[in-house]
Design a protein around this motif. Structure first.
Motif, PDB file in Angstrom:
ATOM      1  N   ASP A 126       0.798  -1.230   0.000  1.00 29.64           N
ATOM      2  CA  ASP A 126       0.000   0.000   0.000  1.00 29.64           C
ATOM      3  C   ASP A 126       0.831   1.281   0.000  1.00 29.64           C
ATOM      4  N   ASN A 127       2.013   1.248   0.617  1.00 28.69           N
ATOM      5  CA  ASN A 127       2.836   2.453   0.696  1.00 28.69           C
ATOM      6  C   ASN A 127       4.260   2.085   1.079  1.00 28.69           C
ATOM      7  N   SER A 128       5.084   3.107   1.193  1.00 25.75           N
ATOM      8  CA  SER A 128       6.463   2.933   1.665  1.00 25.75           C
ATOM      9  C   SER A 128       6.607   3.717   2.961  1.00 25.75           C
ATOM     10  N   LEU A 129       7.393   3.177   3.880  1.00 25.78           N
ATOM     11  CA  LEU A 129       7.623   3.836   5.158  1.00 25.78           C
ATOM     12  C   LEU A 129       9.093   4.197   5.280  1.00 25.78           C
ATOM     13  N   LEU A 130       9.367   5.463   5.568  1.00 27.14           N
ATOM     14  CA  LEU A 130      10.731   5.935   5.751  1.00 27.14           C
ATOM     15  C   LEU A 130      10.923   6.290   7.217  1.00 27.14           C
ATOM     16  N   SER A 131      11.986   5.762   7.797  1.00 30.18           N
ATOM     17  CA  SER A 131      12.373   6.110   9.153  1.00 30.18           C
ATOM     18  C   SER A 131      13.851   6.469   9.094  1.00 30.18           C
ATOM     19  N   MET A 132      14.166   7.736   9.418  1.00 31.25           N
ATOM     20  CA  MET A 132      15.538   8.196   9.269  1.00 31.25           C
ATOM     21  C   MET A 132      15.920   9.059  10.471  1.00 31.25           C
ATOM     22  N   ARG A 133      17.172   8.937  10.892  1.00 33.11           N
ATOM     23  CA  ARG A 133      17.695   9.760  11.977  1.00 33.11           C
ATOM     24  C   ARG A 133      18.916  10.518  11.480  1.00 33.11           C
ATOM     25  N   LEU A 134      19.004  11.792  11.849  1.00 35.65           N
ATOM     26  CA  LEU A 134      20.228  12.551  11.643  1.00 35.65           C
ATOM     27  C   LEU A 134      20.994  12.474  12.951  1.00 35.65           C
ATOM     28  N   ILE A 135      22.257  12.083  12.891  1.00 43.21           N
ATOM     29  CA  ILE A 135      23.073  11.908  14.086  1.00 43.21           C
ATOM     30  C   ILE A 135      24.276  12.839  13.997  1.00 43.21           C
ATOM     31  N   ASP A 136      24.511  13.610  15.062  1.00 43.19           N
ATOM     32  CA  ASP A 136      25.686  14.469  15.152  1.00 43.19           C
ATOM     33  C   ASP A 136      26.885  13.559  15.424  1.00 43.19           C
ATOM     34  N   SER A 137      27.851  13.535  14.515  1.00 51.90           N
ATOM     35  CA  SER A 137      28.977  12.599  14.636  1.00 51.90           C
ATOM     36  C   SER A 137      29.931  12.958  15.768  1.00 51.90           C
ATOM     37  N   GLU A 138      29.875  14.187  16.278  1.00 44.07           N
ATOM     38  CA  GLU A 138      30.764  14.583  17.373  1.00 44.07           C
ATOM     39  C   GLU A 138      30.143  14.295  18.740  1.00 44.07           C
ATOM     40  N   THR A 139      28.842  14.563  18.871  1.00 47.47           N
ATOM     41  CA  THR A 139      28.192  14.429  20.182  1.00 47.47           C
ATOM     42  C   THR A 139      27.307  13.200  20.293  1.00 47.47           C
ATOM     43  N   THR A 140      27.000  12.553  19.190  1.00 46.86           N
ATOM     44  CA  THR A 140      26.067  11.429  19.053  1.00 46.86           C
ATOM     45  C   THR A 140      24.625  11.824  19.376  1.00 46.86           C
ATOM     46  N   LYS A 141      24.340  13.110  19.523  1.00 42.02           N
ATOM     47  CA  LYS A 141      22.956  13.559  19.707  1.00 42.02           C
ATOM     48  C   LYS A 141      22.202  13.390  18.400  1.00 42.02           C
ATOM     49  N   ILE A 142      20.896  13.267  18.515  1.00 39.02           N
ATOM     50  CA  ILE A 142      20.035  13.089  17.344  1.00 39.02           C
ATOM     51  C   ILE A 142      19.196  14.364  17.173  1.00 39.02           C
ATOM     52  N   PRO A 143      19.632  15.288  16.293  1.00 38.11           N
ATOM     53  CA  PRO A 143      18.894  16.536  16.141  1.00 38.11           C
ATOM     54  C   PRO A 143      17.583  16.401  15.369  1.00 38.11           C
ATOM     55  N   LYS A 144      17.403  15.303  14.633  1.00 36.43           N
ATOM     56  CA  LYS A 144      16.177  15.166  13.836  1.00 36.43           C
ATOM     57  C   LYS A 144      15.865  13.699  13.582  1.00 36.43           C
ATOM     58  N   VAL A 145      14.595  13.362  13.765  1.00 37.33           N
ATOM     59  CA  VAL A 145      14.080  12.049  13.378  1.00 37.33           C
ATOM     60  C   VAL A 145      12.981  12.304  12.359  1.00 37.33           C
ATOM     61  N   VAL A 146      13.080  11.644  11.225  1.00 37.87           N
ATOM     62  CA  VAL A 146      12.077  11.785  10.168  1.00 37.87           C
ATOM     63  C   VAL A 146      11.372  10.449  10.017  1.00 37.87           C
ATOM     64  N   THR A 147      10.059  10.460  10.155  1.00 37.73           N
ATOM     65  CA  THR A 147       9.247   9.263   9.917  1.00 37.73           C
ATOM     66  C   THR A 147       8.142   9.671   8.961  1.00 37.73           C
ATOM     67  N   ARG A 148       8.092   9.046   7.800  1.00 36.15           N
ATOM     68  CA  ARG A 148       7.109   9.423   6.789  1.00 36.15           C
ATOM     69  C   ARG A 148       6.506   8.198   6.126  1.00 36.15           C
ATOM     70  N   LYS A 149       5.227   8.289   5.849  1.00 33.18           N
ATOM     71  CA  LYS A 149       4.539   7.299   5.031  1.00 33.18           C
ATOM     72  C   LYS A 149       4.425   7.915   3.644  1.00 33.18           C
ATOM     73  N   MET A 150       4.914   7.196   2.647  1.00 28.70           N
ATOM     74  CA  MET A 150       4.912   7.711   1.287  1.00 28.70           C
ATOM     75  C   MET A 150       4.121   6.766   0.392  1.00 28.70           C
ATOM     76  N   ALA A 151       3.327   7.349  -0.479  1.00 24.63           N
ATOM     77  CA  ALA A 151       2.545   6.548  -1.418  1.00 24.63           C
ATOM     78  C   ALA A 151       3.489   5.906  -2.429  1.00 24.63           C
ATOM     79  N   PRO A 152       3.178   4.698  -2.891  1.00 20.58           N
ATOM     80  CA  PRO A 152       4.049   4.045  -3.866  1.00 20.58           C
ATOM     81  C   PRO A 152       3.837   4.584  -5.279  1.00 20.58           C
ATOM     82  N   ASN A 153       3.263   5.753  -5.363  1.00 19.25           N
ATOM     83  CA  ASN A 153       2.903   6.378  -6.622  1.00 19.25           C
ATOM     84  C   ASN A 153       4.078   7.211  -7.134  1.00 19.25           C
ATOM     85  N   ALA A 154       4.529   6.954  -8.339  1.00 20.75           N
ATOM     86  CA  ALA A 154       5.657   7.685  -8.902  1.00 20.75           C
ATOM     87  C   ALA A 154       5.349   9.170  -9.072  1.00 20.75           C
TER      88      ALA A 154
END
Length: 170
Positions: free
Chosen positions: A24-52
């Protein structure tokens, strides 16, 4: 491993995550990680339609979301090199990722604050705003949009975290 690679490549942020495809769709789960502090400034979770037809809109929205986070958490900082009543030159350019239209606040140190026998740095005070008109590799020509006093060489500048939007963004 991603953090180690980030340090090796001198990357400030590393993105890691998964993309799951369902009928039915595609699910994206992504984290941006600060390589110096290992903190996570952003988490992106999105449901995307499989429609081009909508994938470009989905990707542009994700791109804008990530860009807004980067500008807000890691603004470009530099200095005014020279200034007059017509504009100024700053020491940042295309090599640092500056593009025409970028807005910078001109800031100066606030008055020191004394508290319980300790002197603390004052909060920065915004004394003006400039907008990039022309970009060179190591410098930019800017126009002055606001100023509380005449701007001068060695004034500090910091990129303004304005919401970046575009067609198809949420």
């Amino acid at each position: 491993t991603a953090l180690k690679l980030g340090r090796i490549f001198a990357a400030k942020l590393v993105a890691t995550g998964t993309l799951l495809h369902t009928p039915d769709n595609s699910l994206l789960s992504m984290r941006l990680i600060d390589s110096e502090t290992t903190k996570i400034p952003k988490v992106v979770t999105r449901k995307m339609a499989p429609n081009a037809l909508t994938i470009d809109e989905d990707m542009q929205s994700i791109n804008r979301d990530i860009l807004n986070t980067i500008v807000a958490k890691y603004p470009l900082r530099g200095f005014i090199v020279q200034a007059d009543e017509n504009g100024a030159i700053i020491n940042l350019g295309s090599n640092q990722g500056v593009v025409p239209g970028t807005v910078f606040e001109v800031i100066e140190e606030g008055k020191p604050i004394k508290y319980k026998g300790r002197t603390m740095k004052g909060l920065p005070v915004v004394i003006g705003k400039v907008q990039v008109e022309r970009v060179e590799p190591d410098m930019c020509m800017v126009t002055i949009s606001e100023q509380k006093r005449p701007l001068q060489a060695d004034d500090k500048i910091q990129e303004v975290a304005e919401v970046v939007s575009g067609e198809g963004s949420a």
